[in-house]
Design an enzyme around this catalytic site. Structure first.
Site, PDB file in Angstrom:
ATOM      1  N   CYS A 291       0.834  -1.189   0.000  1.00 52.46           N
ATOM      2  CA  CYS A 291       0.000   0.000   0.000  1.00 52.46           C
ATOM      3  C   CYS A 291       0.878   1.252   0.000  1.00 52.46           C
ATOM      4  CB  CYS A 291      -0.921  -0.007   1.219  1.00 52.46           C
ATOM      5  SG  CYS A 291      -2.077   1.385   1.281  1.00 52.46           S
TER       6      CYS A 291
ATOM      7  N   ASP B 178       0.465   3.759   1.768  1.00 57.01           N
ATOM      8  CA  ASP B 178       0.474   4.344   3.107  1.00 57.01           C
ATOM      9  C   ASP B 178       1.913   4.606   3.561  1.00 57.01           C
ATOM     10  OD1 ASP B 178       0.427   4.529   6.078  1.00 57.01           O
ATOM     11  OD2 ASP B 178      -1.700   4.083   5.821  1.00 57.01           O
TER      12      ASP B 178
ATOM     13  N   ARG C 227       3.249   4.907   6.324  1.00 62.95           N
ATOM     14  CA  ARG C 227       3.702   4.304   7.586  1.00 62.95           C
ATOM     15  C   ARG C 227       4.236   2.894   7.419  1.00 62.95           C
ATOM     16  NH1 ARG C 227      -1.884   4.833  10.526  1.00 62.95           N
ATOM     17  NH2 ARG C 227      -2.479   4.152   8.409  1.00 62.95           N
TER      18      ARG C 227
ATOM     19  N   HIS D 231      -2.449  -3.966   5.028  1.00 62.58           N
ATOM     20  CA  HIS D 231      -2.290  -3.577   6.434  1.00 62.58           C
ATOM     21  C   HIS D 231      -3.655  -3.327   7.046  1.00 62.58           C
ATOM     22  CE1 HIS D 231      -3.083   0.831   5.890  1.00 62.58           C
ATOM     23  NE2 HIS D 231      -2.649   0.569   4.682  1.00 62.58           N
TER      24      HIS D 231
ATOM     25  N   CYS E 260      -6.470  -0.009   6.812  1.00 64.13           N
ATOM     26  CA  CYS E 260      -6.289   0.567   5.472  1.00 64.13           C
ATOM     27  C   CYS E 260      -7.472   1.462   5.112  1.00 64.13           C
ATOM     28  CB  CYS E 260      -6.147  -0.547   4.439  1.00 64.13           C
ATOM     29  SG  CYS E 260      -5.904   0.050   2.748  1.00 64.13           S
TER      30      CYS E 260
END
Length: 272
Positions: free
Chosen positions: A102, A104, A106, A158, A161
């Site tokens: 993803c 993302d 993090r 994750h 999400c």
């Protein structure tokens, strides 16, 4: 992703609380420049509107410069550890892994897996989807398998999400609609199982897992993966999920062989 929309006040609170930054090199960290902390009133719900033009310009310049300072420190650290590091890095890449994750911010693939430069070929998009009409991910898979000859393909989602959560929302999300429809299709395929889960958060987490499994299936449907596996017995496709609460990866135990045999009645592309 943390949600279908990015709210400016939240962004401002995150950005304006910037203090001492460190970069991670292996297991060591080196301190970098300390940037001034703006007052909490500046980072209030007014967000950027509470900042003057000069403050905005100063902040943007600092966040730009910090990356280059970190980069110089990282490069120096690598040369201290191994004077031949960059000579070896420039010689080419032979990664063992293709990572489809993803976008993302993090979830940095190399840091959470302990892999170094040259060890993983990385592709990321919203909600770690593998869509057969997406030339980006299809090109990445083809190159990684046929040219780099990766041994493992990891689809990593994750929990938490935002893309998956947005797909569960009965709302027009504009440009995101056609992309997130792929996740809604996963829900449709597993509707009975998901509807039987009463707790919303548990249902949400299960959809994250089911979506990862479906993306693994989409990877296995590709000609590059099927032909390489028939010839070389690799790559093996894996489905993993990252948890923010403990920082650990969960292996969904995708059975590559079973999944391959399951799709080949219709999607057999082993003949070149």
């Amino acid at each position: 992703m943390t949600g279908p929309m990015l709210y400016k006040p939240r962004l401002a609170r995150s950005l304006l609380s910037s203090t001492r930054r460190t970069f991670c090199s292996g297991h060591n960290t080196q301190p970098t420049r300390i940037f001034p902390r703006y007052s909490s009133s500046t980072a209030s719900s007014n967000g950027w509107r509470a900042m003057s033009q000069s403050e905005i310009s100063k902040y943007l310049q600092q966040t730009h410069d910090r990356v280059f300072e970190n980069n110089r420190a990282w490069a120096e650290e690598q040369k201290k550890r191994d004077p031949e590091f960059f000579a070896k890095l420039s010689a080419g890449q032979t990664p063992e892994y293709l990572w489809i994750g993803c976008s993302d911010s993090r979830i940095p693939a190399e840091q959470i897996t302990g892999l170094g430069p040259g060890e993983a070929f990385i592709h990321r998009n919203i909600a770690n989807l593998v869509v057969n009409t997406d030339l980006n991910v299809m090109s990445v898979i083809n190159y990684a398998v046929r040219h780099l000859q990766v041994k493992h393909i990891v689809v990593c989602g994750h929990y938490g999400c935002g893309g998956v959560k947005a797909a569960m929302t009965p709302k027009d999300l504009g440009l995101l609609n056609p992309w997130l429809r792929n996740i809604r299709d996963v829900y449709r395929l597993h509707e009975a199982e998901l509807d039987a889960i009463k707790d919303e958060n548990s249902r949400y987490n299960r959809l994250v897992e089911l979506s990862v499994i479906e993306q693994c299936r989409n990877v296995i449907k590709t000609a590059a993966v099927q032909q390489s596996y028939a010839k070389n017995q690799f790559p093996i496709v894996h489905g993993w999920v990252f948890g923010f609460e403990d920082g650990l990866l969960k292996d969904l135990k995708v059975d590559h062989e079973e999944m391959l045999h399951g799709i080949q009645k219709i999607y057999n592309l082993t003949q070149e």
